[in-house]
Write an enzyme that holds these catalytic residues in place. Sequence first.
Site, PDB file in Angstrom:
ATOM      1  N   ASN A   7      15.586 -27.833  36.884  1.00 17.40           N
ATOM      2  CA  ASN A   7      14.978 -28.738  37.859  1.00 17.40           C
ATOM      3  C   ASN A   7      15.639 -28.490  39.226  1.00 17.40           C
ATOM      4  O   ASN A   7      16.852 -28.672  39.372  1.00 17.40           O
ATOM      5  CB  ASN A   7      15.188 -30.194  37.399  1.00 17.40           C
ATOM      6  CG  ASN A   7      14.557 -31.184  38.356  1.00 17.40           C
ATOM      7  OD1 ASN A   7      14.691 -31.059  39.567  1.00 17.40           O
ATOM      8  ND2 ASN A   7      13.874 -32.165  37.815  1.00 17.40           N
ATOM      9  N   HIS A  10      16.929 -31.068  43.712  1.00 13.53           N
ATOM     10  CA  HIS A  10      18.042 -31.384  44.604  1.00 13.53           C
ATOM     11  C   HIS A  10      18.303 -30.295  45.633  1.00 13.53           C
ATOM     12  O   HIS A  10      18.976 -30.544  46.637  1.00 13.53           O
ATOM     13  CB  HIS A  10      19.294 -31.725  43.798  1.00 13.53           C
ATOM     14  CG  HIS A  10      19.148 -33.023  43.059  1.00 13.53           C
ATOM     15  ND1 HIS A  10      18.739 -34.184  43.684  1.00 13.53           N
ATOM     16  CD2 HIS A  10      19.299 -33.343  41.750  1.00 13.53           C
ATOM     17  CE1 HIS A  10      18.662 -35.164  42.789  1.00 13.53           C
ATOM     18  NE2 HIS A  10      18.995 -34.668  41.609  1.00 13.53           N
ATOM     19  N   HIS A  49       9.660 -32.119  40.767  1.00 14.97           N
ATOM     20  CA  HIS A  49       9.010 -33.438  40.779  1.00 14.97           C
ATOM     21  C   HIS A  49       8.403 -33.637  42.156  1.00 14.97           C
ATOM     22  O   HIS A  49       9.126 -33.794  43.148  1.00 14.97           O
ATOM     23  CB  HIS A  49      10.064 -34.515  40.472  1.00 14.97           C
ATOM     24  CG  HIS A  49       9.507 -35.894  40.364  1.00 14.97           C
ATOM     25  ND1 HIS A  49      10.281 -36.970  40.023  1.00 14.97           N
ATOM     26  CD2 HIS A  49       8.261 -36.394  40.547  1.00 14.97           C
ATOM     27  CE1 HIS A  49       9.545 -38.074  39.994  1.00 14.97           C
ATOM     28  NE2 HIS A  49       8.306 -37.740  40.321  1.00 14.97           N
ATOM     29  N   ARG A  51       7.120 -36.010  44.282  1.00 13.11           N
ATOM     30  CA  ARG A  51       7.078 -37.474  44.334  1.00 13.11           C
ATOM     31  C   ARG A  51       6.035 -37.952  45.329  1.00 13.11           C
ATOM     32  O   ARG A  51       5.728 -37.259  46.306  1.00 13.11           O
ATOM     33  CB  ARG A  51       8.451 -38.029  44.733  1.00 13.11           C
ATOM     34  CG  ARG A  51       9.541 -37.751  43.722  1.00 13.11           C
ATOM     35  CD  ARG A  51      10.813 -38.463  44.134  1.00 13.11           C
ATOM     36  NE  ARG A  51      10.699 -39.879  43.853  1.00 13.11           N
ATOM     37  CZ  ARG A  51      11.282 -40.503  42.832  1.00 13.11           C
ATOM     38  NH1 ARG A  51      12.055 -39.835  42.004  1.00 13.11           N
ATOM     39  NH2 ARG A  51      11.114 -41.781  42.640  1.00 13.11           N
ATOM     40  N   ARG A  55       9.905 -37.054  49.032  1.00  8.78           N
ATOM     41  CA  ARG A  55      11.247 -37.135  49.606  1.00  8.78           C
ATOM     42  C   ARG A  55      12.036 -35.836  49.435  1.00  8.78           C
ATOM     43  O   ARG A  55      12.984 -35.595  50.156  1.00  8.78           O
ATOM     44  CB  ARG A  55      12.020 -38.308  49.004  1.00  8.78           C
ATOM     45  CG  ARG A  55      12.478 -38.076  47.592  1.00  8.78           C
ATOM     46  CD  ARG A  55      13.380 -39.184  47.122  1.00  8.78           C
ATOM     47  NE  ARG A  55      12.655 -40.434  46.964  1.00  8.78           N
ATOM     48  CZ  ARG A  55      13.030 -41.402  46.136  1.00  8.78           C
ATOM     49  NH1 ARG A  55      14.133 -41.263  45.436  1.00  8.78           N
ATOM     50  NH2 ARG A  55      12.329 -42.493  45.995  1.00  8.78           N
ATOM     51  N   GLU A  76       6.519 -32.219  37.465  1.00  9.41           N
ATOM     52  CA  GLU A  76       6.709 -33.636  37.116  1.00  9.41           C
ATOM     53  C   GLU A  76       5.922 -34.464  38.109  1.00  9.41           C
ATOM     54  O   GLU A  76       6.002 -34.225  39.326  1.00  9.41           O
ATOM     55  CB  GLU A  76       8.184 -34.017  37.212  1.00  9.41           C
ATOM     56  CG  GLU A  76       9.048 -33.429  36.136  1.00  9.41           C
ATOM     57  CD  GLU A  76      10.506 -33.849  36.308  1.00  9.41           C
ATOM     58  OE1 GLU A  76      10.808 -34.655  37.213  1.00  9.41           O
ATOM     59  OE2 GLU A  76      11.337 -33.357  35.558  1.00  9.41           O
ATOM     60  N   THR A 107      14.570 -40.449  38.716  1.00 14.38           N
ATOM     61  CA  THR A 107      13.778 -41.132  37.705  1.00 14.38           C
ATOM     62  C   THR A 107      14.696 -41.949  36.797  1.00 14.38           C
ATOM     63  O   THR A 107      15.638 -41.412  36.233  1.00 14.38           O
ATOM     64  CB  THR A 107      12.993 -40.106  36.865  1.00 14.38           C
ATOM     65  OG1 THR A 107      12.358 -39.210  37.758  1.00 14.38           O
ATOM     66  CG2 THR A 107      11.964 -40.780  35.997  1.00 14.38           C
ATOM     67  N   GLU A 157       8.950 -35.526  26.331  1.00  9.91           N
ATOM     68  CA  GLU A 157      10.307 -35.221  26.795  1.00  9.91           C
ATOM     69  C   GLU A 157      11.116 -36.489  26.595  1.00  9.91           C
ATOM     70  O   GLU A 157      10.833 -37.520  27.224  1.00  9.91           O
ATOM     71  CB  GLU A 157      10.308 -34.790  28.267  1.00  9.91           C
ATOM     72  CG  GLU A 157      11.731 -34.488  28.754  1.00  9.91           C
ATOM     73  CD  GLU A 157      11.785 -33.790  30.112  1.00  9.91           C
ATOM     74  OE1 GLU A 157      10.892 -32.975  30.410  1.00  9.91           O
ATOM     75  OE2 GLU A 157      12.737 -34.067  30.857  1.00  9.91           O
ATOM     76  N   HIS A 197      17.464 -35.355  31.445  1.00  9.50           N
ATOM     77  CA  HIS A 197      18.070 -36.372  32.318  1.00  9.50           C
ATOM     78  C   HIS A 197      19.544 -36.583  31.952  1.00  9.50           C
ATOM     79  O   HIS A 197      19.860 -37.001  30.846  1.00  9.50           O
ATOM     80  CB  HIS A 197      17.331 -37.711  32.272  1.00  9.50           C
ATOM     81  CG  HIS A 197      17.528 -38.485  33.541  1.00  9.50           C
ATOM     82  ND1 HIS A 197      16.641 -38.489  34.583  1.00  9.50           N
ATOM     83  CD2 HIS A 197      18.570 -39.234  33.956  1.00  9.50           C
ATOM     84  CE1 HIS A 197      17.107 -39.219  35.564  1.00  9.50           C
ATOM     85  NE2 HIS A 197      18.279 -39.687  35.216  1.00  9.50           N
TER      86      HIS A 197
END
Length: 244
Positions: A7, A10, A49, A51, A55, A76, A107, A157, A197
């Site tokens: 992922n 970040h 993701h 969003r 962001r 995602e 999340t 998931e 996660h």
Amino acid sequence: MILLGVNIDHCATLRQARYREAGGGTPEPDPVALADAAERAGADGITVHLREDRRHIQDRDVWRLRERPSTRLNLEMACTPAMIALALKIMPQAVCVVPENRREVTTEGGLDVVGARDAVKACIDALGAAGIEASLFIGPDEAQIELSAKLGAPVVELHTGAYANAYATDRRPAEFQRLKLGAVRAHGLGLKVNAGHGINYVNIAEVRTLPHLNELNIGHSILSRALFTGIEEAVREMKARMNP
Ligand code: PXP
């Protein structure tokens, strides 16, 4: 072998911290360049993701990733008509449906399939009809798992956040047991079992022993380590710990 989806949200968080207002060009750090390096080091997929508030990951990042023949893209997204329509244009190889709350930093809980049954069913059906593998990001709860299977989701998931948060406490064995039972139940219902996660270089020793694991989606710990080792070493080390 357990697959690794990296992922890269970040990376975009870091870029947006400086370049939110900058138009054009590809300001640093470029998530697509990071994806390229992660794949070279053995990442089996790239997860982003997109969003609602954009962001971190931007639409352009997703389109650029989608254009890469080497990338197996896992998008995602929230379970909304707008995101479903966008996914049908982008056509990623996989979609993971996640709950979204504007105030959260990342999340937090799993998707409430029971509470949003009709919307989730519409999402699974639309994505499935287009040949996109839909996964539901849910807590390891019997009711959520059973309904996911009943609604025709091919994949779940399992949310490992509660386990990761309990790792250094006496609740860890119970949280791990919940994940184990959840994985067994999901597999028994014919679902493919992914998890994600809060997975890091320490708890992976236990997480990897969950039964029927197909893929782990990991972001924060890999990107954090990459600051010191570079992304390639960070991905190689995680893969080695996942599949010793
Ligand atoms: N899987 C899902 C569905 C997520 O929403 C996230 C967090 O964005 C992850 C995996 C990765 O979590 P982490 O960054 O803690 O590894």
